[in-house]
Design a protein around this motif. Structure first.
Motif, PDB file in Angstrom:
ATOM      1  N   GLY A  84     -11.026  -9.005   2.347  1.00 40.48           N
ATOM      2  CA  GLY A  84     -11.499  -9.868   3.423  1.00 40.48           C
ATOM      3  C   GLY A  84     -10.981  -9.343   4.755  1.00 40.48           C
ATOM      4  N   HIS A  85      -9.679  -9.466   4.962  1.00 43.99           N
ATOM      5  CA  HIS A  85      -9.043  -8.845   6.137  1.00 43.99           C
ATOM      6  C   HIS A  85      -9.312  -7.336   6.103  1.00 43.99           C
ATOM      7  CE1 HIS A  85      -5.835  -7.925   9.054  1.00 43.99           C
ATOM      8  NE2 HIS A  85      -5.463  -6.982   8.216  1.00 43.99           N
ATOM      9  N   ALA A  86      -9.143  -6.772   4.925  1.00 46.89           N
ATOM     10  CA  ALA A  86      -9.502  -5.375   4.659  1.00 46.89           C
ATOM     11  C   ALA A  86      -9.931  -5.305   3.199  1.00 46.89           C
ATOM     12  CB  ALA A  86      -8.312  -4.454   4.909  1.00 46.89           C
ATOM     13  N   THR A 108       0.854  -4.171   1.108  1.00 44.21           N
ATOM     14  CA  THR A 108      -0.300  -5.030   0.848  1.00 44.21           C
ATOM     15  C   THR A 108      -1.610  -4.353   1.239  1.00 44.21           C
ATOM     16  OG1 THR A 108      -0.064  -6.119   3.007  1.00 44.21           O
ATOM     17  CG2 THR A 108       1.046  -7.158   1.109  1.00 44.21           C
ATOM     18  N   HIS A 109      -1.539  -3.477   2.235  1.00 44.96           N
ATOM     19  CA  HIS A 109      -2.712  -2.688   2.632  1.00 44.96           C
ATOM     20  C   HIS A 109      -2.236  -1.587   3.556  1.00 44.96           C
ATOM     21  CE1 HIS A 109      -2.340  -5.755   5.749  1.00 44.96           C
ATOM     22  NE2 HIS A 109      -3.278  -5.222   6.502  1.00 44.96           N
ATOM     23  N   VAL A 110      -3.133  -0.685   3.918  1.00 47.38           N
ATOM     24  CA  VAL A 110      -2.658   0.521   4.615  1.00 47.38           C
ATOM     25  C   VAL A 110      -2.788   0.442   6.136  1.00 47.38           C
ATOM     26  CG1 VAL A 110      -3.065   1.954   2.583  1.00 47.38           C
ATOM     27  CG2 VAL A 110      -4.818   1.868   4.375  1.00 47.38           C
ATOM     28  N   HIS A 111      -2.943  -0.738   6.698  1.00 49.98           N
ATOM     29  CA  HIS A 111      -2.826  -0.833   8.161  1.00 49.98           C
ATOM     30  C   HIS A 111      -1.401  -0.428   8.564  1.00 49.98           C
ATOM     31  CE1 HIS A 111      -6.408  -3.860   8.465  1.00 49.98           C
ATOM     32  NE2 HIS A 111      -6.803  -2.625   8.246  1.00 49.98           N
ATOM     33  N   LEU A 112      -1.311   0.127   9.788  1.00 42.48           N
ATOM     34  CA  LEU A 112      -0.077   0.832  10.161  1.00 42.48           C
ATOM     35  C   LEU A 112       1.141  -0.073  10.265  1.00 42.48           C
ATOM     36  CD1 LEU A 112      -1.284   3.369  12.876  1.00 42.48           C
ATOM     37  CD2 LEU A 112      -1.191   3.618  10.399  1.00 42.48           C
ATOM     38  N   ASP A 113       0.921  -1.367  10.507  1.00 42.42           N
ATOM     39  CA  ASP A 113       2.074  -2.265  10.614  1.00 42.42           C
ATOM     40  C   ASP A 113       2.594  -2.686   9.237  1.00 42.42           C
ATOM     41  OD1 ASP A 113      -0.463  -3.457  10.606  1.00 42.42           O
ATOM     42  OD2 ASP A 113       0.254  -5.328  11.476  1.00 42.42           O
ATOM     43  N   HIS A 114       1.871  -2.313   8.191  1.00 46.34           N
ATOM     44  CA  HIS A 114       2.287  -2.654   6.823  1.00 46.34           C
ATOM     45  C   HIS A 114       2.733  -1.418   6.034  1.00 46.34           C
ATOM     46  CE1 HIS A 114       0.571  -6.774   7.095  1.00 46.34           C
ATOM     47  NE2 HIS A 114      -0.064  -6.179   8.082  1.00 46.34           N
ATOM     48  N   ALA A 115       1.994  -0.326   6.214  1.00 49.72           N
ATOM     49  CA  ALA A 115       2.244   0.866   5.408  1.00 49.72           C
ATOM     50  C   ALA A 115       2.771   2.042   6.215  1.00 49.72           C
ATOM     51  CB  ALA A 115       0.951   1.293   4.691  1.00 49.72           C
ATOM     52  N   GLY A 163       0.548 -10.678   2.800  1.00 48.11           N
ATOM     53  CA  GLY A 163       0.113  -9.614   3.713  1.00 48.11           C
ATOM     54  C   GLY A 163      -0.601 -10.222   4.901  1.00 48.11           C
ATOM     55  N   ASP A 164      -1.878  -9.816   5.103  1.00 44.75           N
ATOM     56  CA  ASP A 164      -2.687 -10.418   6.165  1.00 44.75           C
ATOM     57  C   ASP A 164      -3.825 -11.265   5.599  1.00 44.75           C
ATOM     58  OD1 ASP A 164      -1.095  -9.250   8.063  1.00 44.75           O
ATOM     59  OD2 ASP A 164      -2.518  -7.668   8.592  1.00 44.75           O
ATOM     60  N   ALA A 165      -3.851 -11.457   4.270  1.00 46.94           N
ATOM     61  CA  ALA A 165      -4.968 -12.188   3.658  1.00 46.94           C
ATOM     62  C   ALA A 165      -4.924 -13.670   3.980  1.00 46.94           C
ATOM     63  CB  ALA A 165      -4.961 -11.986   2.138  1.00 46.94           C
TER      64      ALA A 165
HETATM   65 ZN   LIG Z   1      -3.835  -5.652   8.533  1.00 43.43          ZN
END
Ligand SMILES: [Zn+2]
Length: 302
Positions: A155-157, A67-74, A174-176
């Protein structure tokens, strides 16, 4: 057997930081199995072993959508892509370069997380560019029985994608759509630095609500069976968080003071044990949220 969240969707708990039920990796089963999210880098092996135990061989996994490239997702996407060479990694156009060359992302994360990079997050394996497909807004992903639609939800990212499974109306947020761990009574906005945008976040929440999804799947963590009341509550809370941040900045208070105020206003009613800081701050914690929100409010007022 792994828990089934909803029809044919299994949750592979990445047990980030040794803590279950807060960082999900979701397996969409079918003729072309796919993951939504990949967990942290340190979880790559654990997730790969769970897939293998389910009979998904190296050539079977079709896609890994982050969903995005923050480390807990990607964070784990590269290691999983290496172990499952038929999988295409799918990401927002602005996130792709960080998967090909994670060095800048890792360096900035190390500034924020320090030694936790080695104990909680782990290394990101680079992904060859020809293994990556960028998802434009509205793009569809054909998984045989399932069709996914990518929705740009900043928004979140700014580089955030939510994923709608149009076969059954499940929306992977994701985190949205913030954070709600299973034992929480209320949703928590997720407003981290450096790029949180309140206006974008509200627009994304409105957009997701307008889809009237059958259910949400939050990466942190699990199914929301009543999406519209949840999204309305989160939108309301986000407005109050932003108001608190604008007041704090106008009054000359720093991010730590804002964190204390958010905790006072919202922390206790979430129902998480404040005396168990590891769980309370496990992901989307108040410290990072206050920092991102303070930065946002400062930009608004200057
Ligand atoms: Zn995130």
């Amino acid at each position: 057997m792994l828990p089934e969240l909803t029809d044919g969707v299994l949750v592979l708990d990445s047990e980030m930081a040794g803590d279950p039920d807060h960082n999900g990796v979701f397996l969409l089963t079918g003729s072309r199995p796919a993951l939504v999210e990949s967990g942290v880098g340190l979880a790559g092996e654990r997730v790969a072993e769970a897939l293998t135990a389910l009979g998904i061989g190296p050539g079977d996994l079709a896609a890994i959508v982050v969903t995005h490239v923050h480390l807990d997702h990607a964070g784990g996407a590269g290691e999983l892509a290496r172990r499952f060479p038929s999988a295409t990694v799918m990401v927002h156009p602005s996130g792709a370069k960080h998967l090909v060359d994670p060095s800048r992302l890792e360096a900035s994360a190390r500034q924020v997380h320090g030694p936790l990079m080695d104990t909680v997050y782990g290394h990101m394996t680079p992904i060859p560019a020809d293994r990556i497909r960028v998802l434009a807004d509205g793009d569809t992903v054909d998984l045989g029985e399932r069709q996914l639609t990518a929705l740009h939800t900043p928004g979140h990212a700014p580089h955030h994608v939510a994923v709608l499974d149009t076969s059954d109306g499940t929306l992977f947020t994701g985190d949205a759509a913030g954070v709600r761990l299973p034992e929480m009574r209320t949703p928590r906005p997720s407003t981290p630095p450096p790029s949180f945008s309140a206006a974008d976040s509200r627009a994304s929440l409105d957009r997701m609500a307008a889809l009237a999804p059958a259910r949400l799947v939050l990466t942190h963590f699990g199914v929301v069976t009543e999406p519209l009341p949840y999204l309305a509550d989160l939108t309301d809370r986000l407005g109050r968080w932003c108001a608190a941040a604008e007041k704090a900045v106008a009054d000359g208070q720093d991010a730590a003071a804002l964190e204390a105020e958010l905790l006072r206003l919202f922390g206790a009613e979430e129902g998480l044990p404040l005396e168990n800081p590891a769980r309370f701050a496990s992901t989307g914690g108040y410290s990072a949220n206050a920092a991102g929100l303070h930065l946002w409010a400062t930009r608004q007022l200057t």
